[in-house]
Each structure stands twice: as C-alpha cells, then as structure tokens.
Design an enzyme around this catalytic site. Structure first.
Site, PDB file in Angstrom:
ATOM      1  N   LYS A  14     -94.270  18.901  18.202  1.00 26.77           N
ATOM      2  CA  LYS A  14     -93.449  20.123  18.156  1.00 26.77           C
ATOM      3  C   LYS A  14     -92.664  20.195  16.842  1.00 26.77           C
ATOM      4  O   LYS A  14     -92.664  21.215  16.166  1.00 26.77           O
ATOM      5  CB  LYS A  14     -92.462  20.162  19.347  1.00 26.77           C
ATOM      6  CG  LYS A  14     -93.138  20.064  20.707  1.00 26.77           C
ATOM      7  CD  LYS A  14     -92.139  20.096  21.854  1.00 26.77           C
ATOM      8  CE  LYS A  14     -91.220  18.888  21.943  1.00 26.77           C
ATOM      9  NZ  LYS A  14     -91.849  17.663  22.470  1.00 26.77           N
ATOM     10  N   ARG A  89     -86.201  22.607  28.346  1.00 27.32           N
ATOM     11  CA  ARG A  89     -86.829  21.413  28.919  1.00 27.32           C
ATOM     12  C   ARG A  89     -86.669  21.353  30.434  1.00 27.32           C
ATOM     13  O   ARG A  89     -87.158  20.409  31.051  1.00 27.32           O
ATOM     14  CB  ARG A  89     -86.191  20.168  28.320  1.00 27.32           C
ATOM     15  CG  ARG A  89     -87.084  19.460  27.264  1.00 27.32           C
ATOM     16  CD  ARG A  89     -86.278  18.337  26.672  1.00 27.32           C
ATOM     17  NE  ARG A  89     -87.049  17.293  26.064  1.00 27.32           N
ATOM     18  CZ  ARG A  89     -87.225  17.175  24.749  1.00 27.32           C
ATOM     19  NH1 ARG A  89     -86.739  18.064  23.916  1.00 27.32           N
ATOM     20  NH2 ARG A  89     -87.901  16.140  24.272  1.00 27.32           N
ATOM     21  N   ARG A 128     -94.027   6.102  14.791  1.00 28.09           N
ATOM     22  CA  ARG A 128     -92.840   6.715  14.180  1.00 28.09           C
ATOM     23  C   ARG A 128     -91.638   5.775  14.277  1.00 28.09           C
ATOM     24  O   ARG A 128     -90.810   5.704  13.380  1.00 28.09           O
ATOM     25  CB  ARG A 128     -92.520   8.055  14.860  1.00 28.09           C
ATOM     26  CG  ARG A 128     -91.307   8.737  14.233  1.00 28.09           C
ATOM     27  CD  ARG A 128     -91.087  10.140  14.750  1.00 28.09           C
ATOM     28  NE  ARG A 128     -90.698  10.163  16.145  1.00 28.09           N
ATOM     29  CZ  ARG A 128     -90.529  11.275  16.865  1.00 28.09           C
ATOM     30  NH1 ARG A 128     -90.746  12.442  16.319  1.00 28.09           N
ATOM     31  NH2 ARG A 128     -90.172  11.212  18.124  1.00 28.09           N
ATOM     32  N   ARG A 134     -85.222   5.444  15.330  1.00 29.95           N
ATOM     33  CA  ARG A 134     -84.805   6.030  16.605  1.00 29.95           C
ATOM     34  C   ARG A 134     -85.016   5.020  17.726  1.00 29.95           C
ATOM     35  O   ARG A 134     -86.145   4.599  17.973  1.00 29.95           O
ATOM     36  CB  ARG A 134     -85.620   7.297  16.897  1.00 29.95           C
ATOM     37  CG  ARG A 134     -85.060   8.532  16.240  1.00 29.95           C
ATOM     38  CD  ARG A 134     -85.927   9.744  16.471  1.00 29.95           C
ATOM     39  NE  ARG A 134     -86.141  10.074  17.872  1.00 29.95           N
ATOM     40  CZ  ARG A 134     -86.718  11.195  18.291  1.00 29.95           C
ATOM     41  NH1 ARG A 134     -87.133  12.088  17.406  1.00 29.95           N
ATOM     42  NH2 ARG A 134     -86.891  11.430  19.568  1.00 29.95           N
ATOM     43  N   ARG A 146     -89.622   8.579  28.972  1.00 32.94           N
ATOM     44  CA  ARG A 146     -89.524   9.941  28.432  1.00 32.94           C
ATOM     45  C   ARG A 146     -90.695  10.798  28.924  1.00 32.94           C
ATOM     46  O   ARG A 146     -90.520  11.972  29.241  1.00 32.94           O
ATOM     47  CB  ARG A 146     -89.510   9.900  26.896  1.00 32.94           C
ATOM     48  CG  ARG A 146     -88.206   9.347  26.337  1.00 32.94           C
ATOM     49  CD  ARG A 146     -88.346   8.928  24.891  1.00 32.94           C
ATOM     50  NE  ARG A 146     -88.603  10.031  23.993  1.00 32.94           N
ATOM     51  CZ  ARG A 146     -89.009   9.880  22.736  1.00 32.94           C
ATOM     52  NH1 ARG A 146     -89.203   8.662  22.240  1.00 32.94           N
ATOM     53  NH2 ARG A 146     -89.205  10.931  21.971  1.00 32.94           N
TER      54      ARG A 146
HETATM   55  P1  B4P Z   1     -92.986  15.120  16.575  1.00 27.69           P
HETATM   56  O1  B4P Z   1     -93.505  16.408  16.059  1.00 27.69           O
HETATM   57  O2  B4P Z   1     -91.775  14.599  15.893  1.00 27.69           O
HETATM   58  O3  B4P Z   1     -92.649  15.101  18.129  1.00 27.69           O
HETATM   59  P2  B4P Z   1     -91.752  16.008  19.034  1.00 27.69           P
HETATM   60  O4  B4P Z   1     -92.727  16.523  20.051  1.00 27.69           O
HETATM   61  O5  B4P Z   1     -91.006  17.045  18.244  1.00 27.69           O
HETATM   62  O6  B4P Z   1     -90.614  14.988  19.534  1.00 27.69           O
HETATM   63  P3  B4P Z   1     -89.689  14.460  20.701  1.00 27.69           P
HETATM   64  O7  B4P Z   1     -90.038  15.118  22.005  1.00 27.69           O
HETATM   65  O8  B4P Z   1     -89.796  12.991  20.567  1.00 27.69           O
HETATM   66  O9  B4P Z   1     -88.188  14.646  20.412  1.00 27.69           O
HETATM   67  P4  B4P Z   1     -86.867  15.460  20.701  1.00 27.69           P
HETATM   68  O10 B4P Z   1     -86.136  15.227  19.463  1.00 27.69           O
HETATM   69  O11 B4P Z   1     -87.135  16.870  21.113  1.00 27.69           O
HETATM   70  O12 B4P Z   1     -94.188  14.096  16.490  1.00 27.69           O
HETATM   71  C1  B4P Z   1     -94.076  12.742  16.869  1.00 27.69           C
HETATM   72  C2  B4P Z   1     -94.898  11.870  15.933  1.00 27.69           C
HETATM   73  O13 B4P Z   1     -96.269  12.236  15.962  1.00 27.69           O
HETATM   74  C3  B4P Z   1     -94.450  11.994  14.462  1.00 27.69           C
HETATM   75  O14 B4P Z   1     -94.400  10.715  13.908  1.00 27.69           O
HETATM   76  C4  B4P Z   1     -95.543  12.831  13.819  1.00 27.69           C
HETATM   77  O15 B4P Z   1     -95.742  12.492  12.456  1.00 27.69           O
HETATM   78  C5  B4P Z   1     -96.760  12.457  14.642  1.00 27.69           C
HETATM   79  N1  B4P Z   1     -97.734  13.559  14.711  1.00 27.69           N
HETATM   80  C6  B4P Z   1     -97.449  14.887  14.851  1.00 27.69           C
HETATM   81  N2  B4P Z   1     -98.602  15.612  14.881  1.00 27.69           N
HETATM   82  C7  B4P Z   1     -99.639  14.710  14.773  1.00 27.69           C
HETATM   83  C8  B4P Z   1    -101.076  14.842  14.741  1.00 27.69           C
HETATM   84  N3  B4P Z   1    -101.672  16.025  14.819  1.00 27.69           N
HETATM   85  N4  B4P Z   1    -101.802  13.699  14.648  1.00 27.69           N
HETATM   86  C9  B4P Z   1    -101.205  12.489  14.556  1.00 27.69           C
HETATM   87  N5  B4P Z   1     -99.853  12.301  14.556  1.00 27.69           N
HETATM   88  C10 B4P Z   1     -99.084  13.403  14.668  1.00 27.69           C
HETATM   89  O16 B4P Z   1     -86.113  14.760  21.965  1.00 27.69           O
HETATM   90  C11 B4P Z   1     -85.460  13.500  21.945  1.00 27.69           C
HETATM   91  C12 B4P Z   1     -84.487  13.334  23.148  1.00 27.69           C
HETATM   92  O17 B4P Z   1     -83.396  14.281  23.051  1.00 27.69           O
HETATM   93  C13 B4P Z   1     -85.049  13.580  24.545  1.00 27.69           C
HETATM   94  O18 B4P Z   1     -85.699  12.442  25.095  1.00 27.69           O
HETATM   95  C14 B4P Z   1     -83.758  13.966  25.344  1.00 27.69           C
HETATM   96  O19 B4P Z   1     -83.016  12.819  25.731  1.00 27.69           O
HETATM   97  C15 B4P Z   1     -82.936  14.737  24.348  1.00 27.69           C
HETATM   98  N6  B4P Z   1     -83.148  16.211  24.433  1.00 27.69           N
HETATM   99  C16 B4P Z   1     -83.668  16.989  23.437  1.00 27.69           C
HETATM  100  N7  B4P Z   1     -83.738  18.287  23.838  1.00 27.69           N
HETATM  101  C17 B4P Z   1     -83.250  18.319  25.116  1.00 27.69           C
HETATM  102  C18 B4P Z   1     -83.092  19.369  26.077  1.00 27.69           C
HETATM  103  N8  B4P Z   1     -83.441  20.642  25.789  1.00 27.69           N
HETATM  104  N9  B4P Z   1     -82.584  19.069  27.298  1.00 27.69           N
HETATM  105  C19 B4P Z   1     -82.213  17.810  27.598  1.00 27.69           C
HETATM  106  N10 B4P Z   1     -82.351  16.762  26.735  1.00 27.69           N
HETATM  107  C20 B4P Z   1     -82.861  17.008  25.494  1.00 27.69           C
END
Ligand code: B4P
Length: 190
Positions: A14, A89, A128, A134, A146
């Site tokens: 995302k 979420r 990552r 993190r 998670r």
């Molecule tokens: P990202 O793109 O960083 O992953 P994400 O889905 O955005 O992240 P996430 O769900 O962990 O985090 P958030 O901060 O929202 O990609 C991950 C990795 O994959 C990277 O290293 C990237 O380079 C790699 N990658 C991407 N695309 C790729 C591809 N095509 N091929 C290979 N590799 C690839 O949440 C963190 C915490 O915050 C939650 O657990 C929760 O505690 C809290 N939180 C956040 N929002 C909340 C909400 N709305 N309600 C309640 N709690 C919340």
C-alpha cells in the site's frame, strides 16, 4: 475529487504504490501508519499509547485514528483528492470516513485491494525489518499477529465497499510497475 482507499494486508504494498499515485495524480497521501509513527517520533502521549499496541502488532483504537484523519482532511481543504493508505482498517472506521467525507460534500471513489499470500507478506516484512528499524517488522510472531488482526478486523471492510459497488481487487504479486499498471486500469474506469 479522486478519493482512493488502498487496501490489503500488512506488507501488501500500500505504502509503496501510494508513492507512485501521489506523483501521477497529485493526491494527498494519508497513511495512518505514518501519522502514528510520527506521533511516536515526537514523543506525544498519543504516540506513547500507540507504540505499545503497534509493537505488539494490534490495531490502535478507532477513535484515535478517526480523529487524526479528520484533522488531516480539515487541514487540506483544497486538495484534489486523497489516498487513504492503511485506513479504514475496521468497519467502524469505514463508516466514520463516509460521514467525514459526506460532511464535506465528497465521497470515496473506490477501494483497490492488493492480493498477496501470507508467505510472501511475511518474507517482505522480515526483509524490510532488516533496514527499517520497525519493531513490528523484526519478529515473525508479531508479523503473524498483524496478519491475524487483518483477517479478524480489517478483511470485513472489503465487504463494506463491495456492498456499495466500490471494490476492486488486483494481484499484488509482481513488479512494482506491473502492479501500478493494474491500479491505473482500475482508476481509468472511475
Ligand atoms: P509496504 O508498501 O510498506 O506495506 P504496507 O502495506 O503499506 O504496510 P503496513 O501494513 O506494514 O503498515 P502500516 O504502517 O499501515 O510494503 C512492505 C514491504 O514490501 C516494503 O519493504 C516494500 O518495499 C515491499 N514491497 C512492496 N511492493 C512489493 C512488490 N511488488 N514486490 C516485492 N516487494 C514489495 O501499519 C502499521 C501499524 O500501525 C499497524 O499494525 C497498526 O498497529 C497501526 N495502524 C495503522 N493504521 C491503523 C488504523 N487505521 N487503525 C488501527 N491501527 C492502525
């Protein structure tokens, strides 16, 4: 306005795809994960509370994240649109977002869900974790927690948007450019 919800389990890409969308469409990026990490970095009370939960891999309370999003919408009144990354979420967050946007005469254009299997998610997040610092990316048990939180509390949010005919899912495995191409095809239909 173009208001997109980017959806998917932790590590689905995302945040990665949001960066491409900001550049192409000039949208404001609202990542609740980034907003919470910012509060932690500033050492606020909200940040201290959130850190405990995030380090354990569980969601922070709806009220906290809804309040943060509401403030950001108010602070960006002239935006062309928003990318909601990691929000909503829970179904309660989705309902609150609809109300917030409706009060500004706007609405969600659509949700785009990135489909990635659990083994790939775990591998991406551990990779990552080697450089991100993190705590929630460093430990396989927390990563599984998670993913379980996602399945229990977040996956039902897809049904909320499906019921409003605003849901599309795409394959989240492949190169970042290929996935961005699929996202653009969905946006072209809005
Ligand atoms: P990202 O793109 O960083 O992953 P994400 O889905 O955005 O992240 P996430 O769900 O962990 O985090 P958030 O901060 O929202 O990609 C991950 C990795 O994959 C990277 O290293 C990237 O380079 C790699 N990658 C991407 N695309 C790729 C591809 N095509 N091929 C290979 N590799 C690839 O949440 C963190 C915490 O915050 C939650 O657990 C929760 O505690 C809290 N939180 C956040 N929002 C909340 C909400 N709305 N309600 C309640 N709690 C919340």
């Amino acid at each position: 306005m173009l208001n997109l919800v980017l959806f998917g389990p932790p590590g689905a890409g995302k945040g990665t795809q949001s960066q491409n969308l900001i550049e192409k469409f000039g949208l404001i990026h609202l990542s609740t994960g980034d907003l919470l990490r910012n509060e932690i970095a500033q050492g606020t009370e909200l940040g201290r509370e959130a850190k405990k939960l995030m380090d354990e891999g569980v969601l922070v309370p709806d009220k906290v994240v809804i309040g943060m999003i509401s403030n950001k919408l108010d602070a960006n009144k002239d935006a062309k649109g928003f990318i909601f990354d990691g929000f909503p979420r829970t179904v309660a967050q989705a309902e609150a977002l609809d109300e917030l946007l409706a009060s500004k005469g706007s609405e969600i254009s659509g949700m785009i869900a990135l489909e990635v299997n659990d083994a790939e998610l775990e591998q991406r997040l551990l990779l990552r974790g080697k450089s991100s610092g993190r705590p929630d990316d460093a430990n396989p048990e927390i990563i599984r927690k998670r993913i379980k939180e996602y399945n229990d509390k977040t996956a039902p949010v897809a049904g909320f948007y499906q019921a409003h005919n605003k849901y599309k899912s795409i394959n989240g495995i492949g190169s970042i450019d290929e996935i961005f191409g699929s996202i653009n095809s969905v946006i072209a239909a809005y």
